[in-house]
Design a protein around this motif. Structure first.
Motif, mmCIF file in Angstrom:
data_model
loop_
_atom_site.group_PDB
_atom_site.id
_atom_site.type_symbol
_atom_site.label_atom_id
_atom_site.label_comp_id
_atom_site.label_asym_id
_atom_site.label_seq_id
_atom_site.Cartn_x
_atom_site.Cartn_y
_atom_site.Cartn_z
ATOM 1 N N TYR A 158 2.396 2.699 7.003
ATOM 2 C CA TYR A 158 0.943 2.580 6.883
ATOM 3 C C TYR A 158 0.366 1.589 7.893
ATOM 4 O O TYR A 158 -0.639 1.882 8.555
ATOM 5 C CB TYR A 158 0.570 2.152 5.459
ATOM 6 N N TYR A 162 -2.359 2.437 10.650
ATOM 7 C CA TYR A 162 -3.678 1.827 10.478
ATOM 8 C C TYR A 162 -4.084 1.039 11.725
ATOM 9 O O TYR A 162 -5.252 1.072 12.139
ATOM 10 C CB TYR A 162 -3.696 0.914 9.255
ATOM 11 N N LEU A 187 -4.700 7.877 5.440
ATOM 12 C CA LEU A 187 -4.905 6.448 5.692
ATOM 13 C C LEU A 187 -6.038 5.915 4.830
ATOM 14 O O LEU A 187 -5.928 4.849 4.225
ATOM 15 C CB LEU A 187 -5.242 6.207 7.163
ATOM 16 N N CYS A 190 -5.082 5.420 1.395
ATOM 17 C CA CYS A 190 -4.040 4.403 1.213
ATOM 18 C C CYS A 190 -2.736 4.996 0.696
ATOM 19 O O CYS A 190 -2.075 4.408 -0.175
ATOM 20 C CB CYS A 190 -4.518 3.276 0.292
ATOM 21 N N GLU A 192 1.214 5.711 0.900
ATOM 22 C CA GLU A 192 2.232 4.749 1.311
ATOM 23 C C GLU A 192 2.808 5.043 2.697
ATOM 24 O O GLU A 192 3.233 4.133 3.409
ATOM 25 C CB GLU A 192 3.348 4.675 0.268
ATOM 26 N N VAL A 194 2.089 7.853 6.224
ATOM 27 C CA VAL A 194 1.140 8.828 6.768
ATOM 28 C C VAL A 194 1.781 9.546 7.949
ATOM 29 O O VAL A 194 2.647 8.999 8.629
ATOM 30 C CB VAL A 194 -0.173 8.158 7.216
ATOM 31 N N CYS A 499 4.982 -3.007 4.220
ATOM 32 C CA CYS A 499 4.768 -1.565 4.386
ATOM 33 C C CYS A 499 6.060 -0.765 4.481
ATOM 34 O O CYS A 499 6.014 0.469 4.465
ATOM 35 C CB CYS A 499 3.879 -1.300 5.597
ATOM 36 N N TYR A 536 -2.222 -4.704 2.282
ATOM 37 C CA TYR A 536 -1.684 -3.358 2.084
ATOM 38 C C TYR A 536 -1.322 -3.136 0.612
ATOM 39 O O TYR A 536 -1.412 -2.023 0.107
ATOM 40 C CB TYR A 536 -0.462 -3.142 2.973
#
Length: 566
Positions: A158, A162, A187, A190, A192, A194, A499, A536
């Motif tokens: 993520y 991001y 994204l 949110c 976990e 992408v 993350c 996050y």
């Protein structure tokens, strides 16, 4: 050129050197330089510009030349030459637990295995079992690892995605013709992990915005370049899509491309039930397009409260009677679960504390690794005493801030904690986590973790499933039993905000909350820069429907300590 990019290429070179069979001394020079840069606060680009790279410990002539070349040109011939010795597909093997550079070199040299498919085939036909060190248990582990890796191919962490999305939005926002622009897709929800970046913009001159997008310096491939949609691949390997619409269409496009697909299906059905048609272009009553200035108005037209992006998974959000007040970063008062140079952290206790205070927090729990974690510099009892004395002295100096004495205790294989009671009782908070013997059945894992939760000194269960996103599944748990044990023993469960973990999974967060479990948002920070990872965790908490009162570290210092002492 960012420090993160420099660190990344140094780590890649170290990996390639190991794969090439070079001495460990040579590869360690690169990894050590990377770790030093992680601790360095200044930009490497500025150091190059001012001829000050030698200020970084471990940087000599060779490293200075290579870093300078990479920073000034954006590429490095030495790295490209190393990488060209191996097929690109080989690097997917590094995502398999238990396969380090030495084993990968072994299977590549002896069986010419250079892809996940080839590794899977060698496990199936038994040829891998002819190699030294590849017994039945290892083979079984690899089969499961390959299946997991294939399932998660093409996914990105993520924070990595991001950062790319935010950079693109910032650049495109400089175009004077842009009216509105937002990150969309998974994204924005949110998720976990992408797969790519989605950006929606409205503009009075779409062609100018599209041109700026495809000409970005980080674009390595333009997959498509149209009037309303363009797709690119970035230097990081992440794909990015940009859609540019009229400002009238913007709210509809943003809602549609935020998703999820399941959420959108219900939205379209609600529109149809009311004699309307909803798509990415508008909300239509026959030929008339109803004007909605934002997403809130779209939901209102469909007789719904505004549903925050994180909740849009068709997991009960259509039963909401009002928009919930979900947790925000600003609600957090303290930082839980941090490491220092006493174990495997990169900064001192003082540096961690002062950074947290500068970020506006009121307390920080110092929870270095316990003695069983020898690989991470786990603290022997005498080191615990030494650190606690340092914390006491530091707290005498700090004004309006408190360092809380804690430990991240390993949960041993039998579920016991890592110190005798004489040591355990000296801590103000104990986070317990599993770091070893992860290959367990659900019953074994549940029994082990529940026993640790039932220990009277346990206050927080850290990264409860031990998963590493994209690379390791983690162990299964009986969540019903675990949550019941946490409630009965006044133990909170961590949402680990690193993350690579984001564990507890958001799919179980709401279940834990409904059971009465307190959750805490923890950065698992091993450096001052990592303290901000907690943001996050906020996304995962919101995705799990958490409100401020559900989160332990929204408590002030005294209330947090009182909770820990219960």
């Amino acid at each position: 050129m960012t420090n993160k990019e420099v660190i990344g290429i140094l780590d890649q070179i170290a990996l390639l050197l190991d794969l090439s069979g070079e001495s460990g001394f040579k590869s360690r020079a690169y990894t050590q330089a990377a770790r030093q840069i992680e601790r360095f606060e200044e930009s490497v680009s500025i150091l190059v510009e001012e001829d000050r790279l030698r200020e970084i410990k471990g940087v000599g002539d060779a490293l200075e030349q290579k870093i300078t070349e990479f920073v000034t040109t954006g590429s490095l011939a030495y790295y490209e030459n190393l990488k060209s010795q191996f097929p690109d597909s080989l690097f997917a093997l590094f995502t398999i637990p238990g396969l380090g550079p030495k084993r990968i070199k072994q299977v590549y040299d002896e069986l010419n295995i250079q892809s996940l498919d080839a590794l899977e085939a060698a496990c199936t036909d038994g040829s891998l079992g002819t190699l030294k060190g590849f017994g039945p248990k290892m083979m079984d582990k690899l089969v499961r690892g390959v299946a997991f890796a294939k399932e998660h191919q093409g996914e990105n962490y993520y924070d990595k995605a991001y950062a790319e999305a935010r950079r693109l939005v910032n650049i495109l926002s400089e175009e004077s013709t842009v009216v509105r622009i937002e990150i969309a897709g998974s994204l924005r929800r949110c998720k976990e992990v992408v797969k790519d970046v989605d950006i929606i913009a409205s503009s009075t001159d779409p062609s100018a915005v599209m041109a700026r997008f495809v000409e970005d310096e980080y674009v390595v491939e333009v997959v498509g370049h149209g009037e309303t949609k363009s797709s690119v691949v970035l230097r990081s390997g992440i794909g990015a899509d940009l859609r540019v619409v009229s400002d009238e269409q913007f709210p509809y496009a943003l809602a549609h491309f935020t998703g999820s697909k399941e959420h959108n299906v219900v939205m379209r059905r609600r529109a149809k039930e009311r004699g309307l048609k909803l798509n990415e272009y508008g909300l239509f009553d026959g030929e008339e397009n109803w004007v909605c200035m934002d997403e809130t108005e779209i939901y209102s037209k469909l007789e719904l409260p505004y549903i925050q992006p994180e909740l849009r998974e068709d997991c009960g959000e259509f039963g909401l009677e009002a928009t919930p007040e979900l947790i925000e970063l600003e609600h957090l008062r303290g930082v839980i679960h941090c490491h220092s140079i006493y174990s495997d952290g990169r900064n001192s206790v003082r540096e961690m504390a002062t950074t947290a205070q500068e970020l506006g927090y009121k307390y920080l729990t110092m929870t270095d690794h316990s003695q069983s974690a020898g690989y991470a510099g786990g603290l022997q009892p005498y080191r615990v005493e030494q650190q606690q004395k340092e914390i006491d002295a530091l707290n005498e100096e700090l004004d309006g801030f408190r360092v809380i004495k804690g430990i991240e205790s390993d949960i041993r294989a039998d579920g016991s904690l890592d110190y005798d009671e004489d040591v355990l009782k000296t801590f103000e908070v104990i986070v317990v986590s599993v770091h070893s013997n992860l290959d367990m059945t659900e019953d074994e894992a549940t029994t082990r973790v529940v026993k640790a939760v039932e220990n009277p000194y346990t206050r927080i269960l850290g990264h409860p499933t031990g998963r590493l996103l994209i690379t390791r599944k983690g162990y299964d748990l009986n969540y019903e039993k675990l949550f019941d044990a946490c409630v009965a023993n006044n133990v909170a469960i961590e949402i680990n905000a690193n993350c690579k973990r984001l564990d507890l999974d958001w799919r179980y967060v709401r279940q834990a909350r409904d059971k009465g479990v307190k959750l805490c948002l923890s950065p698992d920070a091993h450096s001052t820069g990592a303290i901000d990872f907690v943001r996050y965790g906020v996304g995962i908490a919101r995705k799990g429907w958490l409100k401020p009162e559900d989160v332990l570290n929204t408590l002030g210092t005294d209330d947090f300590l009182a909770w820990c002492a219960r």
